[in-house]
Each structure stands twice: as C-alpha cells, then as structure tokens.
Enzyme design. Sequence first.
Site, PDB file in Angstrom:
ATOM      1  N   ASP A  97       5.716   0.052   6.325  1.00  0.00           N
ATOM      2  CA  ASP A  97       5.071   0.017   7.641  1.00  0.00           C
ATOM      3  C   ASP A  97       3.549   0.146   7.591  1.00  0.00           C
ATOM      4  OD1 ASP A  97       4.792   2.636   6.853  1.00  0.00           O
ATOM      5  OD2 ASP A  97       6.395   3.396   8.138  1.00  0.00           O
ATOM      6  N   GLU A 119      13.146  -1.583   3.913  1.00  0.00           N
ATOM      7  CA  GLU A 119      12.980  -0.335   4.691  1.00  0.00           C
ATOM      8  C   GLU A 119      12.775  -0.668   6.171  1.00  0.00           C
ATOM      9  OE1 GLU A 119       9.627   2.711   4.744  1.00  0.00           O
ATOM     10  OE2 GLU A 119      10.830   3.518   3.133  1.00  0.00           O
ATOM     11  N   GLU A 133       1.732   3.385  11.987  1.00  0.00           N
ATOM     12  CA  GLU A 133       2.924   2.872  11.287  1.00  0.00           C
ATOM     13  C   GLU A 133       4.050   2.454  12.226  1.00  0.00           C
ATOM     14  OE1 GLU A 133       1.289   5.626  10.437  1.00  0.00           O
ATOM     15  OE2 GLU A 133       0.561   5.278   8.396  1.00  0.00           O
ATOM     16  N   HIS A 205      -1.479  13.257   4.395  1.00  0.00           N
ATOM     17  CA  HIS A 205      -2.454  12.171   4.539  1.00  0.00           C
ATOM     18  C   HIS A 205      -2.384  11.430   5.870  1.00  0.00           C
ATOM     19  CE1 HIS A 205       1.158   9.897   3.448  1.00  0.00           C
ATOM     20  NE2 HIS A 205       0.593   8.887   4.066  1.00  0.00           N
ATOM     21  N   ARG A 207      -2.771   9.652   9.348  1.00  0.00           N
ATOM     22  CA  ARG A 207      -3.931   9.388  10.211  1.00  0.00           C
ATOM     23  C   ARG A 207      -3.875  10.171  11.522  1.00  0.00           C
ATOM     24  NH1 ARG A 207      -5.262   4.704   7.469  1.00  0.00           N
ATOM     25  NH2 ARG A 207      -7.326   3.877   7.891  1.00  0.00           N
ATOM     26  N   HIS A 238      -4.870  13.318  -1.377  1.00  0.00           N
ATOM     27  CA  HIS A 238      -5.050  11.888  -1.066  1.00  0.00           C
ATOM     28  C   HIS A 238      -6.555  11.594  -1.008  1.00  0.00           C
ATOM     29  CE1 HIS A 238      -4.878   8.124   1.141  1.00  0.00           C
ATOM     30  NE2 HIS A 238      -3.568   8.097   1.005  1.00  0.00           N
TER      31      HIS A 238
HETATM   32  C1  UD1 Z   1      -2.048   4.077   3.956  1.00  0.00           C
HETATM   33  C2  UD1 Z   1      -1.103   3.576   5.041  1.00  0.00           C
HETATM   34  C3  UD1 Z   1      -0.044   4.640   5.356  1.00  0.00           C
HETATM   35  C4  UD1 Z   1       0.655   5.097   4.085  1.00  0.00           C
HETATM   36  C5  UD1 Z   1      -0.379   5.546   3.066  1.00  0.00           C
HETATM   37  C6  UD1 Z   1       0.269   5.904   1.760  1.00  0.00           C
HETATM   38  C7  UD1 Z   1      -2.046   2.103   6.769  1.00  0.00           C
HETATM   39  C8  UD1 Z   1      -2.862   2.018   7.980  1.00  0.00           C
HETATM   40  N1  UD1 Z   1      -1.863   3.328   6.255  1.00  0.00           N
HETATM   41  O1  UD1 Z   1      -2.766   5.190   4.489  1.00  0.00           O
HETATM   42  O2  UD1 Z   1       0.915   4.088   6.245  1.00  0.00           O
HETATM   43  O3  UD1 Z   1       1.497   6.171   4.415  1.00  0.00           O
HETATM   44  O4  UD1 Z   1      -1.311   4.470   2.814  1.00  0.00           O
HETATM   45  O5  UD1 Z   1      -0.581   6.657   0.953  1.00  0.00           O
HETATM   46  O6  UD1 Z   1      -1.555   1.116   6.279  1.00  0.00           O
HETATM   47  N2  UD1 Z   1      -8.464   5.415  -0.965  1.00  0.00           N
HETATM   48  C9  UD1 Z   1      -9.055   5.428  -2.213  1.00  0.00           C
HETATM   49  N3  UD1 Z   1      -8.297   5.031  -3.287  1.00  0.00           N
HETATM   50  C10 UD1 Z   1      -7.013   4.633  -3.192  1.00  0.00           C
HETATM   51  C11 UD1 Z   1      -6.428   4.632  -1.922  1.00  0.00           C
HETATM   52  C12 UD1 Z   1      -7.146   5.029  -0.821  1.00  0.00           C
HETATM   53  O7  UD1 Z   1     -10.209   5.786  -2.351  1.00  0.00           O
HETATM   54  O8  UD1 Z   1      -6.418   4.282  -4.202  1.00  0.00           O
HETATM   55  C13 UD1 Z   1      -9.256   5.848   0.208  1.00  0.00           C
HETATM   56  C14 UD1 Z   1     -10.287   4.778   0.615  1.00  0.00           C
HETATM   57  O9  UD1 Z   1     -11.442   5.421   1.086  1.00  0.00           O
HETATM   58  C15 UD1 Z   1      -9.568   4.038   1.733  1.00  0.00           C
HETATM   59  C16 UD1 Z   1      -8.879   5.217   2.403  1.00  0.00           C
HETATM   60  O10 UD1 Z   1      -8.415   6.039   1.341  1.00  0.00           O
HETATM   61  O11 UD1 Z   1     -10.437   3.327   2.594  1.00  0.00           O
HETATM   62  C17 UD1 Z   1      -7.786   4.871   3.356  1.00  0.00           C
HETATM   63  O12 UD1 Z   1      -6.845   3.968   2.792  1.00  0.00           O
HETATM   64  P1  UD1 Z   1      -5.799   3.219   3.805  1.00  0.00           P
HETATM   65  O13 UD1 Z   1      -4.862   2.415   2.989  1.00  0.00           O
HETATM   66  O14 UD1 Z   1      -6.535   2.541   4.890  1.00  0.00           O
HETATM   67  O15 UD1 Z   1      -5.083   4.413   4.518  1.00  0.00           O
HETATM   68  P2  UD1 Z   1      -4.189   5.588   3.931  1.00  0.00           P
HETATM   69  O16 UD1 Z   1      -4.586   6.810   4.667  1.00  0.00           O
HETATM   70  O17 UD1 Z   1      -4.236   5.566   2.473  1.00  0.00           O
HETATM   71  N1  UDP Z   2       3.378  10.342  -5.029  1.00  0.00           N
HETATM   72  C1  UDP Z   2       2.815  10.187  -6.303  1.00  0.00           C
HETATM   73  N2  UDP Z   2       1.742  10.978  -6.652  1.00  0.00           N
HETATM   74  C2  UDP Z   2       1.218  11.888  -5.800  1.00  0.00           C
HETATM   75  C3  UDP Z   2       1.789  12.027  -4.507  1.00  0.00           C
HETATM   76  C4  UDP Z   2       2.870  11.230  -4.154  1.00  0.00           C
HETATM   77  O1  UDP Z   2       3.268   9.366  -7.099  1.00  0.00           O
HETATM   78  O2  UDP Z   2       0.248  12.575  -6.177  1.00  0.00           O
HETATM   79  C5  UDP Z   2       4.510   9.468  -4.647  1.00  0.00           C
HETATM   80  C6  UDP Z   2       5.721  10.156  -4.053  1.00  0.00           C
HETATM   81  O3  UDP Z   2       6.653  10.524  -5.062  1.00  0.00           O
HETATM   82  C7  UDP Z   2       6.287   9.107  -3.114  1.00  0.00           C
HETATM   83  C8  UDP Z   2       5.079   8.309  -2.681  1.00  0.00           C
HETATM   84  O4  UDP Z   2       4.037   8.638  -3.607  1.00  0.00           O
HETATM   85  O5  UDP Z   2       7.170   8.208  -3.777  1.00  0.00           O
HETATM   86  C9  UDP Z   2       4.675   8.659  -1.287  1.00  0.00           C
HETATM   87  O6  UDP Z   2       3.449   8.071  -0.984  1.00  0.00           O
HETATM   88  P1  UDP Z   2       2.560   8.575   0.220  1.00  0.00           P
HETATM   89  O7  UDP Z   2       2.888   9.971   0.549  1.00  0.00           O
HETATM   90  O8  UDP Z   2       1.150   8.234  -0.146  1.00  0.00           O
HETATM   91  O9  UDP Z   2       2.956   7.576   1.386  1.00  0.00           O
HETATM   92  P2  UDP Z   2       4.125   7.561   2.485  1.00  0.00           P
HETATM   93  O10 UDP Z   2       5.421   7.681   1.790  1.00  0.00           O
HETATM   94  O11 UDP Z   2       3.862   8.674   3.450  1.00  0.00           O
HETATM   95  O12 UDP Z   2       3.936   6.251   3.157  1.00  0.00           O
END
Ligand code: UD1
Ligand code: UDP
Length: 366
Positions: A97, A119, A133, A205, A207, A238
């Site tokens: 999502d 999913e 999401e 993490h 939003r 995160h």
């Molecule tokens: C995103 C998804 C969320 C999911 C989560 C899993 C959207 C809107 N959100 O949220 O549904 O649960 O991923 O973790 O699709 N960043 C880094 N390095 C990385 C990843 C992220 O620096 O490897 C930082 C960057 O500043 C980036 C910010 O995190 O701009 C946000 O990333 P984004 O994918 O927009 O949102 P998440 O909060 O990660």
């Molecule tokens: N996870 C990981 N390393 C971490 C934290 C989480 O590999 O430091 C894994 C966790 O086991 C799960 C997935 O990341 O499978 C969950 O991702 P996240 O919480 O970022 O996203 P969400 O599931 O909420 O979309």
Amino acid sequence: MKKKIICVIGTRPEAIKMAPVILALKQEPWADVKVLATAQHRHMLDQVLTFFDIKPDIDLDIMRPNQALAALTARLLLAIDEVLETEKPDVVLVQGDTTTVMTVALACFYRAVPIGHVEAGLRTWDIRNPFPEEANRVIAGKLARWHFAPTEGSRQNLLKEGIADRDILVTGNTVIDTLLMTAAKPLEITVPLDDSKRLVMVTSHRRENFGEPFRNICQALKALAERNPDVQFLYPVHPNPNVKDVAHQVLGAIPNFILCEPLDYAPFVAAMKRAHFILTDSGGVQEEAPALGKPVLVLRDETERPEAVEQGVVKLVGPNYDLIVREAQRLLDDDKAYGEMARGVSPYGDGLASKRIAGTLREFFS
Ligand code: UD1
Ligand code: UDP
C-alpha cells in the site's frame, strides 16, 4: 512464447514481501520475470535486495531526502509510464500500500496492463488512517485484475467493495514465506547486547504519527527505559528525518536505550526472536512477531490486521503515553499476562503464499 511479468518493489517491506514471489515465479518456465525497483527507498531497499540476491532489471532511483507525497507520486508516474511503454509487460505485480503501489496501479490502468495486487484487501475503513496507505490500497484494489488476499478477512473486505469473488485468491501473506525461509538460516544479531538483560524491541515510522503523537511515543519509551534499568531497549531507527531527529533527541542519551541504523533483515529477525516483546507501528512486524511467539503492542489507534488482535497476541496502545507505559510495564511484570500474549500463532500465513500466487498466474496463462 513466455509471458513477461514485472514485479515492482519500492520500499523495504515491499522487497521483503515480494522476494519469495520473485523467487517462485523464476522457477516457472513460462514466465519471463523482470524486477522493477522504483527505489522509493534507497538504502533500506538495497539491504533487502542484497540479502535475497535480487538484482533489479530496472532501477528508477526515485528517492529524494524527506520526499513529499505529491512530488514522489509525480516523479513515479512519469518514470513508470516510460517503463511500461518500453517493456510492454503481460502483467505487473505490486505488493502492499505504498505510493509506489498506488502509482504503478494507475500507470498500468492508463496503459491497460493487468495488475496483480499482493496483500490485497487490508482495510481500516478510515481513509485517513493509516495515511496515505488506506487510500493507496483502496485505489490499487479498484484497479487490480487479481487480488491476492492474505486472509479470509481481507477477502471479505474486497467482496464488500464489490470485487468479484472469482478475482480474489486467499493466499496467506508472503511475509510468512520470507520469515520461514529466513528463520531457518543461522541468524546473528549485529548489535552488541547484554545477554543478562531482557530485550524490548521498538520500531516506528508512520506518517500519521509525525509530530505530537510520535513525541508522545518517545516520551513513553523514555519513561519505560528509566523505570526499568534492568531491561534493554533496541530501536533500529527509520531514516525518515521526521522520525530520526525526534528519536535521537528524546532517547539518544538513555544508557539502556540502544538506537541503531535499520538492521538487515536477518539480524532483525534474530533480534525479534531474542526479544521479550515488541512495540511497533509497522505492518510487517505485526504479522511476523505473532508467528515467532512475541507479544506486540501496536503504537496506533487502529489496525488493518485485526486477526492477531482477535487472537489476543497483539494489543493496540495508540500513540498514547499512559497506555503504552501501562501495557508495556504489565508485560514486564506480570508473567500470566505475558504468557497469554506469547502463544505463537500465525494468522497471516503458512509459508506457501508465493506458490499460490505463481500457481494462479500459471493457470491463467496456460
Ligand atoms: C514508506 C511508505 C510506508 C511504508 C514505509 C516502510 C509511502 C507514502 N510510505 O514510508 O507505507 O510503511 O515506507 O518503511 O509510500 N529514507 C532514507 N533511506 C531509505 C528510506 C527512506 O533516507 O532507505 C528517508 C528519506 O529521507 C525519504 C524518507 O525517508 O525521503 C521517506 O521515505 P518514504 O518512502 O517517502 O516514506 P516512509 O516513511 O519511508
Ligand atoms: N525490518 C528490518 N529491519 C529493521 C526493521 C524492520 O528488516 O531494522 C523488517 C521487518 O522484519 C518487516 C519489515 O521490515 O518485515 C517492515 O517494514 P516497515 O516497518 O518499514 O514497513 P511496514 O511493514 O510498516 O510497511
């Protein structure tokens, strides 16, 4: 002629949950499998790809620091459309999502490419929670050709929205395929821990929790750590700056609170196995932890994963300071309450979801 299937991954959880589907489809002689990484996440996506030895055929390298939703969506839509024009896939698979999923679904709709949604059918029925999401999965669900629902409950949600029964397959969640594959390997926690102390794991993490709610969560964690110096807390933070900056500000100086970079998947699974219980707002962790027999306190007011709550092994505590402190302290002090939540149930899957997904596509294309 082989059928071209593009498997899309954008973020860490999509890669974790799509990896077994990619591996299963690569066993199918009729399938020409391509992996498209939007790289909505960069480092966290690469961690998972390296672990599963998956090399994307196309990498859009979309992530920007602290990206805003509209800009991310706009960049993704144009880039994905170009890929569809060049690659001309027979089917595209998306998982979950995220913004990647919603945008790919839309881009495929514009070009009449059928998508399979892995999913499918998770709902809170509150369009702003989780944000964004719930809207992403509703849109993807509306546009999908195949709905791979993890549970009977998610199937029922799709039926309520008017999706035809014949287009829904209850598969289990692919995250359990990944978890079982990983947990069978030798695992090592890569963070130094004190073996004499109990471990509480934390991830957060979402939003919709940014700002005041996330500060409440951190303040509650601080109170718990200060009250329980004999317990160690491990929080792989995160990298989103809205999370990272506050977490380090509030929790950075507490001796029994370890803040670390996101862990690779295998060490994270190892840490979950070692944990007494887990505080999280993660979707994936809510699915994995019950299968490992670990109680979960969910740092949200609602969940689209009600099955484990109904079975009594997951409890919602919101971003609510008093509830977080009370319920976590109970799990530390009350063995009976702990035992009732540490039962080891797996309502989200049996490890065969990816095979079922591959089987559906095989049947369709034969
Ligand atoms: C995103 C998804 C969320 C999911 C989560 C899993 C959207 C809107 N959100 O949220 O549904 O649960 O991923 O973790 O699709 N960043 C880094 N390095 C990385 C990843 C992220 O620096 O490897 C930082 C960057 O500043 C980036 C910010 O995190 O701009 C946000 O990333 P984004 O994918 O927009 O949102 P998440 O909060 O990660
Ligand atoms: N996870 C990981 N390393 C971490 C934290 C989480 O590999 O430091 C894994 C966790 O086991 C799960 C997935 O990341 O499978 C969950 O991702 P996240 O919480 O970022 O996203 P969400 O599931 O909420 O979309």
